[in-house]
Design a protein around this motif. Structure first.
Motif, PDB file in Angstrom:
ATOM      1  N   CYS A  40       4.235  10.576  12.366  1.00  0.00           N
ATOM      2  CA  CYS A  40       5.608  10.254  12.003  1.00  0.00           C
ATOM      3  C   CYS A  40       6.332   9.709  13.228  1.00  0.00           C
ATOM      4  O   CYS A  40       6.198  10.239  14.333  1.00  0.00           O
ATOM      5  CB  CYS A  40       6.319  11.496  11.472  1.00  0.00           C
ATOM      6  SG  CYS A  40       8.077  11.228  11.111  1.00  0.00           S
ATOM      7  N   LYS A  43       0.767   1.935   7.436  1.00  0.00           N
ATOM      8  CA  LYS A  43       0.721   3.306   6.941  1.00  0.00           C
ATOM      9  C   LYS A  43       2.126   3.888   7.003  1.00  0.00           C
ATOM     10  O   LYS A  43       2.842   3.694   7.975  1.00  0.00           O
ATOM     11  CB  LYS A  43      -0.221   4.139   7.819  1.00  0.00           C
ATOM     12  CG  LYS A  43      -0.334   5.590   7.445  1.00  0.00           C
ATOM     13  CD  LYS A  43      -1.294   5.831   6.297  1.00  0.00           C
ATOM     14  CE  LYS A  43      -2.738   5.519   6.671  1.00  0.00           C
ATOM     15  NZ  LYS A  43      -3.670   5.892   5.572  1.00  0.00           N
ATOM     16  N   LYS A  44       2.508   4.603   5.935  1.00  0.00           N
ATOM     17  CA  LYS A  44       3.822   5.231   5.923  1.00  0.00           C
ATOM     18  C   LYS A  44       3.682   6.744   5.930  1.00  0.00           C
ATOM     19  O   LYS A  44       2.730   7.298   5.396  1.00  0.00           O
ATOM     20  CB  LYS A  44       4.629   4.782   4.698  1.00  0.00           C
ATOM     21  CG  LYS A  44       5.106   3.328   4.787  1.00  0.00           C
ATOM     22  CD  LYS A  44       6.147   3.010   3.742  1.00  0.00           C
ATOM     23  CE  LYS A  44       6.690   1.595   3.934  1.00  0.00           C
ATOM     24  NZ  LYS A  44       7.740   1.271   2.955  1.00  0.00           N
ATOM     25  N   CYS A  45       4.652   7.399   6.569  1.00  0.00           N
ATOM     26  CA  CYS A  45       4.642   8.854   6.614  1.00  0.00           C
ATOM     27  C   CYS A  45       5.442   9.409   5.447  1.00  0.00           C
ATOM     28  O   CYS A  45       5.915   8.655   4.583  1.00  0.00           O
ATOM     29  CB  CYS A  45       5.189   9.357   7.946  1.00  0.00           C
ATOM     30  SG  CYS A  45       6.937   8.992   8.181  1.00  0.00           S
ATOM     31  N   LYS A  46       5.640  10.721   5.412  1.00  0.00           N
ATOM     32  CA  LYS A  46       6.369  11.351   4.317  1.00  0.00           C
ATOM     33  C   LYS A  46       7.840  10.949   4.306  1.00  0.00           C
ATOM     34  O   LYS A  46       8.506  11.043   3.277  1.00  0.00           O
ATOM     35  CB  LYS A  46       6.252  12.874   4.426  1.00  0.00           C
ATOM     36  CG  LYS A  46       4.820  13.396   4.340  1.00  0.00           C
ATOM     37  CD  LYS A  46       4.766  14.886   4.663  1.00  0.00           C
ATOM     38  CE  LYS A  46       3.326  15.384   4.748  1.00  0.00           C
ATOM     39  NZ  LYS A  46       3.261  16.815   5.156  1.00  0.00           N
ATOM     40  N   CYS A  47       8.354  10.493   5.450  1.00  0.00           N
ATOM     41  CA  CYS A  47       9.750  10.054   5.519  1.00  0.00           C
ATOM     42  C   CYS A  47       9.969   8.720   4.817  1.00  0.00           C
ATOM     43  O   CYS A  47      11.102   8.330   4.547  1.00  0.00           O
ATOM     44  CB  CYS A  47      10.195   9.881   6.977  1.00  0.00           C
ATOM     45  SG  CYS A  47      10.084  11.350   7.995  1.00  0.00           S
ATOM     46  N   GLY A  48       8.870   8.010   4.574  1.00  0.00           N
ATOM     47  CA  GLY A  48       8.975   6.686   3.984  1.00  0.00           C
ATOM     48  C   GLY A  48       9.099   5.576   4.996  1.00  0.00           C
ATOM     49  O   GLY A  48       9.241   4.404   4.641  1.00  0.00           O
ATOM     50  N   PHE A 106       4.238  14.310   9.753  1.00  0.00           N
ATOM     51  CA  PHE A 106       3.042  13.640   9.234  1.00  0.00           C
ATOM     52  C   PHE A 106       2.030  13.381  10.348  1.00  0.00           C
ATOM     53  O   PHE A 106       2.372  12.954  11.443  1.00  0.00           O
ATOM     54  CB  PHE A 106       3.431  12.314   8.579  1.00  0.00           C
ATOM     55  CG  PHE A 106       2.270  11.465   8.151  1.00  0.00           C
ATOM     56  CD1 PHE A 106       1.571  11.743   6.986  1.00  0.00           C
ATOM     57  CD2 PHE A 106       1.863  10.388   8.926  1.00  0.00           C
ATOM     58  CE1 PHE A 106       0.491  10.962   6.599  1.00  0.00           C
ATOM     59  CE2 PHE A 106       0.798   9.594   8.548  1.00  0.00           C
ATOM     60  CZ  PHE A 106       0.110   9.883   7.380  1.00  0.00           C
ATOM     61  N   CYS A 143       9.032  14.272   9.887  1.00  0.00           N
ATOM     62  CA  CYS A 143       8.456  15.033   8.775  1.00  0.00           C
ATOM     63  C   CYS A 143       7.171  15.757   9.169  1.00  0.00           C
ATOM     64  O   CYS A 143       6.647  16.555   8.398  1.00  0.00           O
ATOM     65  CB  CYS A 143       8.169  14.098   7.597  1.00  0.00           C
ATOM     66  SG  CYS A 143       6.897  12.837   7.928  1.00  0.00           S
ATOM     67  N   GLU A 152      -2.348  12.082  10.696  1.00  0.00           N
ATOM     68  CA  GLU A 152      -3.602  11.730  10.032  1.00  0.00           C
ATOM     69  C   GLU A 152      -4.487  10.986  11.022  1.00  0.00           C
ATOM     70  O   GLU A 152      -4.034  10.047  11.692  1.00  0.00           O
ATOM     71  CB  GLU A 152      -3.308  10.847   8.816  1.00  0.00           C
ATOM     72  CG  GLU A 152      -4.523  10.470   7.982  1.00  0.00           C
ATOM     73  CD  GLU A 152      -4.125   9.637   6.768  1.00  0.00           C
ATOM     74  OE1 GLU A 152      -3.377  10.162   5.907  1.00  0.00           O
ATOM     75  OE2 GLU A 152      -4.521   8.458   6.698  1.00  0.00           O
TER      76      GLU A 152
END
Length: 407
Positions: A385, A358-363, A394, A392, A396
């Protein structure tokens, strides 16, 4: 997305909190305080209150000894309490009995603060989700593996992280090994939000020891009840190994749970000890209470050369473990005062980049964590994150398939 019930309890955050309170203390001293307090910020501050803090006196040049309440701007510290014999003198029987009860309670608390030493594998298994196996590898293989990794450890590095504008190093060195050469280029493994810079292939002795680890772990798993999402008995196959070198009595690692990012929920980790015997501490986290990391009594297990400790689920979800600094060590004939630790792990395909995880908004790869302290959400897994410089935010809640793989 709501953050309620999720705590940031990594070492960087704890050091930052300590630095903001214990101003003027060197980063190395903050790290040592945190290690001695088994990762508890509150306990580290309490221990620090027994030392000289504050600015030097303008008249004497010496530091003023302050109580922790003075440090936080609370009411003045009380004068030294009189000894119990002074207090009881001339007092009635009720006062004397109360003081006696108080002293007894304090002595019990002091005893509780000391770890419970566990010497027998069966006793350990009854107290924590761990099994200990002594004289594990054939003696010749254990010797060759020790010599090989002692040689390789000359180029291992300390984990580094930033504390404000300073770079702080962990008090031990480490390295990451993979079984499959393809993982060197395709894995894209990261730690603390940054790519792992030094990924190496299993040396021959590390690969030779793997079948012994695999066979014993699967045998033990077949004798234990399988937890939800856990890899079934017979299917656990380690494909990576983290190695750590503790060179001398003072090299250590604070209380922590291992990252689940590539392992998934309810993982199994097999930890092989080589070289000098060191103290391994285990403590269960108690959700919903003050000082959740230290509310339960710690267990102390001494791990000798050529012993395998298998950490079963829910070890990483509900417990924290540490290698405690030692006062003295009895040197090992090959390794001297050094201990090498190899943790064999199974990275699950659906968790490993570039196709899994899984990746966060930072990539960058998000980190998989378990809520350990908040009572309402304890035991739940979440993605967060892992970027330390500019997170970022993130978050979930994690969801898994029936087998524990990612959808």
């Amino acid at each position: 997305m709501e953050y309620e019930g999720v705590e940031e309890d990594d070492t960087d955050t704890k050091l930052a909190i300590l630095a903001s309170i214990l101003t003027g203390t060197l980063p190395e001293e903050l790290l040592e305080l945190l290690l001695q307090a088994d990762g508890s910020v509150a306990k580290a501050i309490e221990n620090h209150s027994d030392t000289y803090v504050g600015r030097p006196s303008t008249t004497t040049g010496k530091r003023k000894l302050l109580d922790i309440r003075d440090h936080f701007g609370g009411p003045p510290s009380p004068k030294r309490p009189k000894a119990s014999s002074e207090l009881v003198s001339g007092a009635g029987p009720n006062v004397a009995s109360t003081l006696k009860w108080t002293e007894s309670a304090e002595s019990k608390k002091r005893a509780f603060d000391k770890p419970l030493h566990v010497y027998l594998p069966d006793h350990l298994e009854s107290l924590a989700p761990c099994t200990l196996h002594l004289n594990f590898l054939p003696a010749d293989l254990a010797k060759r593996l020790t010599l090989r990794l002692l040689d390789e450890s000359k180029t291992w590095k300390s984990n580094q992280f930033k504390l404000f504008d300073k770079t702080v190093s962990s008090p031990h060195t480490t390295c990451f090994y993979v079984e499959d050469g393809k993982d060197l280029v395709s894995g894209g493994y990261s730690y603390n939000g940054k790519p792992i810079p030094d990924v190496r292939m299993f040396p021959p002795e590390l690969a030779e020891a793997k079948p012994y680890v695999t066979a014993l772990v699967n045998k033990i798993l077949s004798q234990r009840e399988r937890m939800q999402y856990q890899v079934p008995a017979g299917e656990w196959e380690p494909n990576v190994a983290f190695t750590n070198l503790y060179a001398g009595a003072h090299q250590s690692v604070g209380a922590h749970a291992d990252q689940l990012t590539y392992l998934g929920p309810h993982c199994v980790i097999a930890s092989l000890s080589l070289g000098v015997e060191r103290e391994f501490r285990i403590r269960k986290t108690t959700p919903g209470v003050k000082n959740a990391d230290t509310a339960a009594r710690a267990l102390s297990v001494h791990l000798p050369h050529n012993s395998l400790l298998i950490m079963h689920p829910p070890m990483q979800e509900t417990y924290k473990h540490a290698i405690h600094p030692a006062r003295t060590l009895t040197p090992h004939p090959i390794a001297g005062t050094s201990r090498i630790n190899i943790t064999y792990r199974m990275y699950r395909k659906s968790y490993v980049p570039p196709d899994g995880g899984k990746k966060c908004k930072c990539g960058v790869t998000a980190v998989l964590k378990t809520v350990m302290k908040q009572e309402k959400t304890a035991g739940r897994w979440c993605w967060m994150c892992d970027h330390r410089d500019k997170p970022c935010g993130f978050f979930e809640w994690a969801e898994f398939g029936e087998s524990g793989e990612l959808h």
